[in-house]
Design a protein around this motif. Structure first.
Motif, PDB file in Angstrom:
ATOM      1  N   LYS A  10       0.881  -1.153   0.000  1.00  0.00           N
ATOM      2  CA  LYS A  10       0.000   0.000   0.000  1.00  0.00           C
ATOM      3  C   LYS A  10       0.926   1.213   0.000  1.00  0.00           C
ATOM      4  O   LYS A  10       1.573   1.505   1.009  1.00  0.00           O
ATOM      5  CB  LYS A  10      -0.890   0.005   1.244  1.00  0.00           C
ATOM      6  CG  LYS A  10      -1.774   1.229   1.317  1.00  0.00           C
ATOM      7  CD  LYS A  10      -2.591   1.250   2.588  1.00  0.00           C
ATOM      8  CE  LYS A  10      -3.352   2.557   2.663  1.00  0.00           C
ATOM      9  NZ  LYS A  10      -3.925   2.756   4.000  1.00  0.00           N
ATOM     10  N   LEU A  11       1.025   1.878  -1.124  1.00  0.00           N
ATOM     11  CA  LEU A  11       1.953   2.997  -1.220  1.00  0.00           C
ATOM     12  C   LEU A  11       1.543   4.135  -0.302  1.00  0.00           C
ATOM     13  O   LEU A  11       0.371   4.471  -0.189  1.00  0.00           O
ATOM     14  CB  LEU A  11       2.051   3.507  -2.656  1.00  0.00           C
ATOM     15  CG  LEU A  11       2.789   2.622  -3.648  1.00  0.00           C
ATOM     16  CD1 LEU A  11       2.826   3.284  -5.021  1.00  0.00           C
ATOM     17  CD2 LEU A  11       4.192   2.319  -3.188  1.00  0.00           C
ATOM     18  N   ILE A  12       2.546   4.688   0.338  1.00  0.00           N
ATOM     19  CA  ILE A  12       2.384   5.903   1.137  1.00  0.00           C
ATOM     20  C   ILE A  12       2.990   7.053   0.349  1.00  0.00           C
ATOM     21  O   ILE A  12       2.388   8.086   0.163  1.00  0.00           O
ATOM     22  CB  ILE A  12       3.077   5.766   2.508  1.00  0.00           C
ATOM     23  CG1 ILE A  12       2.340   4.755   3.384  1.00  0.00           C
ATOM     24  CG2 ILE A  12       3.186   7.122   3.208  1.00  0.00           C
ATOM     25  CD1 ILE A  12       0.954   5.177   3.810  1.00  0.00           C
ATOM     26  N   CYS A  13       4.208   6.852  -0.126  1.00  0.00           N
ATOM     27  CA  CYS A  13       4.918   7.867  -0.913  1.00  0.00           C
ATOM     28  C   CYS A  13       4.928   7.417  -2.371  1.00  0.00           C
ATOM     29  O   CYS A  13       5.624   6.470  -2.729  1.00  0.00           O
ATOM     30  CB  CYS A  13       6.337   8.043  -0.400  1.00  0.00           C
ATOM     31  SG  CYS A  13       7.311   9.187  -1.390  1.00  0.00           S
ATOM     32  N   CYS A  59       2.779  13.191   1.208  1.00  0.00           N
ATOM     33  CA  CYS A  59       2.509  12.057   2.090  1.00  0.00           C
ATOM     34  C   CYS A  59       2.901  12.306   3.539  1.00  0.00           C
ATOM     35  O   CYS A  59       2.712  11.444   4.394  1.00  0.00           O
ATOM     36  CB  CYS A  59       3.248  10.819   1.578  1.00  0.00           C
ATOM     37  SG  CYS A  59       5.043  11.006   1.523  1.00  0.00           S
ATOM     38  N   SER A  60       3.420  13.476   3.863  1.00  0.00           N
ATOM     39  CA  SER A  60       3.916  13.730   5.216  1.00  0.00           C
ATOM     40  C   SER A  60       2.845  13.535   6.289  1.00  0.00           C
ATOM     41  O   SER A  60       3.137  12.986   7.358  1.00  0.00           O
ATOM     42  CB  SER A  60       4.520  15.131   5.325  1.00  0.00           C
ATOM     43  OG  SER A  60       3.541  16.118   5.045  1.00  0.00           O
ATOM     44  N   LYS A  61       1.625  13.941   6.008  1.00  0.00           N
ATOM     45  CA  LYS A  61       0.556  13.756   6.998  1.00  0.00           C
ATOM     46  C   LYS A  61       0.276  12.285   7.235  1.00  0.00           C
ATOM     47  O   LYS A  61       0.061  11.862   8.369  1.00  0.00           O
ATOM     48  CB  LYS A  61      -0.716  14.486   6.571  1.00  0.00           C
ATOM     49  CG  LYS A  61      -0.607  15.984   6.690  1.00  0.00           C
ATOM     50  CD  LYS A  61      -1.915  16.662   6.360  1.00  0.00           C
ATOM     51  CE  LYS A  61      -1.733  18.174   6.452  1.00  0.00           C
ATOM     52  NZ  LYS A  61      -2.959  18.899   6.204  1.00  0.00           N
ATOM     53  N   ASP A  62       0.291  11.482   6.173  1.00  0.00           N
ATOM     54  CA  ASP A  62       0.075  10.044   6.319  1.00  0.00           C
ATOM     55  C   ASP A  62       1.203   9.401   7.122  1.00  0.00           C
ATOM     56  O   ASP A  62       0.965   8.535   7.969  1.00  0.00           O
ATOM     57  CB  ASP A  62      -0.042   9.372   4.953  1.00  0.00           C
ATOM     58  CG  ASP A  62      -1.259   9.843   4.171  1.00  0.00           C
ATOM     59  OD1 ASP A  62      -2.300  10.123   4.804  1.00  0.00           O
ATOM     60  OD2 ASP A  62      -1.170   9.924   2.938  1.00  0.00           O
ATOM     61  N   ILE A  63       2.424   9.817   6.859  1.00  0.00           N
ATOM     62  CA  ILE A  63       3.571   9.272   7.595  1.00  0.00           C
ATOM     63  C   ILE A  63       3.493   9.680   9.061  1.00  0.00           C
ATOM     64  O   ILE A  63       3.715   8.860   9.954  1.00  0.00           O
ATOM     65  CB  ILE A  63       4.898   9.719   6.951  1.00  0.00           C
ATOM     66  CG1 ILE A  63       5.044   9.059   5.583  1.00  0.00           C
ATOM     67  CG2 ILE A  63       6.081   9.367   7.855  1.00  0.00           C
ATOM     68  CD1 ILE A  63       6.199   9.565   4.754  1.00  0.00           C
ATOM     69  N   ASN A  64       3.144  10.928   9.336  1.00  0.00           N
ATOM     70  CA  ASN A  64       3.024  11.377  10.724  1.00  0.00           C
ATOM     71  C   ASN A  64       1.923  10.617  11.472  1.00  0.00           C
ATOM     72  O   ASN A  64       2.071  10.331  12.664  1.00  0.00           O
ATOM     73  CB  ASN A  64       2.799  12.886  10.799  1.00  0.00           C
ATOM     74  CG  ASN A  64       4.091  13.649  10.616  1.00  0.00           C
ATOM     75  OD1 ASN A  64       5.135  13.252  11.121  1.00  0.00           O
ATOM     76  ND2 ASN A  64       4.030  14.740   9.880  1.00  0.00           N
ATOM     77  N   LYS A  65       0.850  10.253  10.783  1.00  0.00           N
ATOM     78  CA  LYS A  65      -0.199   9.431  11.416  1.00  0.00           C
ATOM     79  C   LYS A  65       0.361   8.063  11.797  1.00  0.00           C
ATOM     80  O   LYS A  65       0.071   7.551  12.876  1.00  0.00           O
ATOM     81  CB  LYS A  65      -1.390   9.259  10.464  1.00  0.00           C
ATOM     82  CG  LYS A  65      -2.252  10.481  10.337  1.00  0.00           C
ATOM     83  CD  LYS A  65      -3.399  10.217   9.356  1.00  0.00           C
ATOM     84  CE  LYS A  65      -4.140  11.490   9.029  1.00  0.00           C
ATOM     85  NZ  LYS A  65      -5.189  11.260   8.011  1.00  0.00           N
ATOM     86  N   LEU A  66       1.151   7.478  10.904  1.00  0.00           N
ATOM     87  CA  LEU A  66       1.751   6.179  11.204  1.00  0.00           C
ATOM     88  C   LEU A  66       2.724   6.285  12.372  1.00  0.00           C
ATOM     89  O   LEU A  66       2.789   5.380  13.211  1.00  0.00           O
ATOM     90  CB  LEU A  66       2.456   5.611   9.967  1.00  0.00           C
ATOM     91  CG  LEU A  66       1.543   5.201   8.818  1.00  0.00           C
ATOM     92  CD1 LEU A  66       2.373   4.784   7.605  1.00  0.00           C
ATOM     93  CD2 LEU A  66       0.621   4.060   9.235  1.00  0.00           C
ATOM     94  N   ILE A  67       3.479   7.364  12.443  1.00  0.00           N
ATOM     95  CA  ILE A  67       4.402   7.567  13.564  1.00  0.00           C
ATOM     96  C   ILE A  67       3.611   7.590  14.878  1.00  0.00           C
ATOM     97  O   ILE A  67       3.994   6.946  15.856  1.00  0.00           O
ATOM     98  CB  ILE A  67       5.231   8.855  13.384  1.00  0.00           C
ATOM     99  CG1 ILE A  67       6.224   8.684  12.228  1.00  0.00           C
ATOM    100  CG2 ILE A  67       5.973   9.215  14.684  1.00  0.00           C
ATOM    101  CD1 ILE A  67       6.904   9.962  11.789  1.00  0.00           C
ATOM    102  N   LYS A  68       2.505   8.313  14.898  1.00  0.00           N
ATOM    103  CA  LYS A  68       1.691   8.369  16.113  1.00  0.00           C
ATOM    104  C   LYS A  68       1.139   7.004  16.497  1.00  0.00           C
ATOM    105  O   LYS A  68       1.023   6.686  17.682  1.00  0.00           O
ATOM    106  CB  LYS A  68       0.541   9.353  15.947  1.00  0.00           C
ATOM    107  CG  LYS A  68       0.990  10.795  15.979  1.00  0.00           C
ATOM    108  CD  LYS A  68      -0.171  11.741  15.811  1.00  0.00           C
ATOM    109  CE  LYS A  68       0.339  13.183  15.790  1.00  0.00           C
ATOM    110  NZ  LYS A  68      -0.734  14.144  15.565  1.00  0.00           N
ATOM    111  N   LEU A  69       0.816   6.180  15.507  1.00  0.00           N
ATOM    112  CA  LEU A  69       0.271   4.853  15.780  1.00  0.00           C
ATOM    113  C   LEU A  69       1.323   3.827  16.219  1.00  0.00           C
ATOM    114  O   LEU A  69       1.040   2.981  17.060  1.00  0.00           O
ATOM    115  CB  LEU A  69      -0.443   4.305  14.541  1.00  0.00           C
ATOM    116  CG  LEU A  69      -1.778   4.915  14.177  1.00  0.00           C
ATOM    117  CD1 LEU A  69      -2.243   4.392  12.823  1.00  0.00           C
ATOM    118  CD2 LEU A  69      -2.817   4.588  15.246  1.00  0.00           C
TER     119      LEU A  69
END
Length: 73
Positions: A10-13, A59-69
Motif C-alpha cells: 500500500k503505497l504511502i509515498c 505524504c507527510s501527513k500520512d507518515i506522521n499518522k503512522l508515527i503516532k500509531l
C-alpha cells in the motif's frame, strides 16, 4: 529493507514508491520523526506529489499518522 509482494503493498509515498509496511518497519526500528523516516526510507523526499499521489498531496501527513500509531517514545 523488507520486500513485500505487490498484493501486500500500500503505497504511502508515490513519488519514491515507498509502501506503508516499509514506513512501519522503519518506525518500529526507532525512526520516530518524519526526518528520520526520510533518511531511512527516502519517503517524502520527492517533488511530484500533485502528479503521482491520488490525493494530490504530500505524504507527510500520512507518515506522521503512522508515527503516532506505531512509534514507541
Amino acid at each position: 529493507m523488507i520486500k513485500w509482494s505487490k498484493e501486500e503493498r500500500k503505497l504511502i509515498c508515490y513519488c519514491i514508491e515507498v509502501d506503508e509496511k516499509t514506513v512501519i518497519s522503519a518506525i518500529e526500528s526507532g525512526c520516530n520523526t518524519l526526518s528520520k523516516i526520510q533518511s531511512k526510507t527516502k519517503a517524502c523526499t520527492g517533488d511530484k506529489c500533485k502528479e503521482l499521489n491520488p490525493s494530490g498531496k504530500c505524504c507527510s501527513k500520512d507518515i506522521n499518522k503512522l508515527i503516532k500509531l506505531y512509534a514507541l517514545y
